[in-house]
Design an enzyme around this catalytic site. Sequence first.
Site, PDB file in Angstrom:
ATOM      1  N   HIS A 265       0.848  -1.188   0.000  1.00 20.31           N
ATOM      2  CA  HIS A 265       0.000   0.000   0.000  1.00 20.31           C
ATOM      3  C   HIS A 265       0.883   1.238   0.000  1.00 20.31           C
ATOM      4  CE1 HIS A 265      -4.064  -1.502   0.060  1.00 20.31           C
ATOM      5  NE2 HIS A 265      -3.750  -2.391   0.989  1.00 20.31           N
TER       6      HIS A 265
ATOM      7  N   ASP B 194       0.204   6.906  -3.731  1.00 15.40           N
ATOM      8  CA  ASP B 194      -0.975   6.490  -4.499  1.00 15.40           C
ATOM      9  C   ASP B 194      -1.376   7.539  -5.539  1.00 15.40           C
ATOM     10  OD1 ASP B 194      -1.230   4.127  -3.135  1.00 15.40           O
ATOM     11  OD2 ASP B 194      -3.320   4.428  -2.602  1.00 15.40           O
TER      12      ASP B 194
END
Length: 386
Positions: A138, A167
Amino acid sequence: MLSYATWYGSAMANGPLAGVKVLEFAGIGPGPFVGMMLSDMGANVLRIERKGTRDPAPERLDARGRLAIELDLKQPHAIDVCLGLCEHAEILVEGNRPGVMERLGLGPDVVLERNPRILYGRMTGWGQSGPYAAYAGHDINYLSLSGALHAIGTEDKPIPPLNLAADYGGGALFLIVGLLAGIIHSRASGKGQVIDAAMTDGAAYLMTYFHGLHAAGGWLDRRRANLLDGGAPFYDTYRCADGKWISIGALEPKFYALLLEKTDSAERLAQPQMERTSWPDMHRTLCELFATRTRQEWCDLLEHTDACFAPVLSLGEAPTHPHNRARDTFVELAGVVQPAPAPRFSDTPSRIQWPPAPIVRDTRQALKDWGVSEDTLVDLLGHQSD
């Protein structure tokens, strides 16, 4: 939840990407953000959801502005439909682990053979190659490997800056840049290509300036010891008397001098601004100073000056701030307050095409709305209704 058809007729795209067709294979994180941005800029985006996917909630803002259908990608016919759609698309976006699209029969070699002009955008955390490529992760992990997370946080520990830096910053925005650059090349040459956007690569690229400072001896490789990481007392956040926070960014000497003048603190902060050994004492002085008034009192004194000041607003407060209201930085659509598209285009303004809407269960109608001709629909779907 409102059907997309409620908005579709009155929300025809007119942004800078109007007429560009995008096939988006649904995923999580930065992939949907890419689809949202392309849609906001006018692209005609069709999202392929896996069979059985639930409709997005109205607050799932990164699902706005796109048609969505569901296909069982384990079925050969569904793969044939996707390959047929690729022939009509200028851009494909997918965010699966490396090898997944290839195993489905939708890898870049197959797709580019069907449409040599297509841009095949691939969004992953670790990239399509490398020792970590096959493994889960992540934003916090990608940011860690890039070197960026080490520089962000307190003296005691690194602190992730939400999932903005890897991200969305290093992932989604870099893929957007790659796709838009690829369109220019594809339209000029007739040749598409694969864009491999890895969040670790993008996050590392965002650190270019700091690597340069470090190489030149101008950046200490520890947290809160530098100009821009909270180490400098004149570039930090401070708690006010009411428990709310303000930010100070008075880096340049003239702005710092104005800050001292406005706060009547020149005598208390007589040390040279860039004398690092004095920074801890200067920090303590500013902490004591800003704790003497409420946030609003500091706004009354320092807003609309060159002291490089701003209140630290919460998510609930930001849409109502006068500056954001003057620029329409936030909009309300279908009862949900959300950020407006950015950047601003003078001749071909972006806009949200419609709110998050249910998956269109009538596949034939959805593809027709996407611009697929009736003859092609027969080839893709036969005479079935969905």
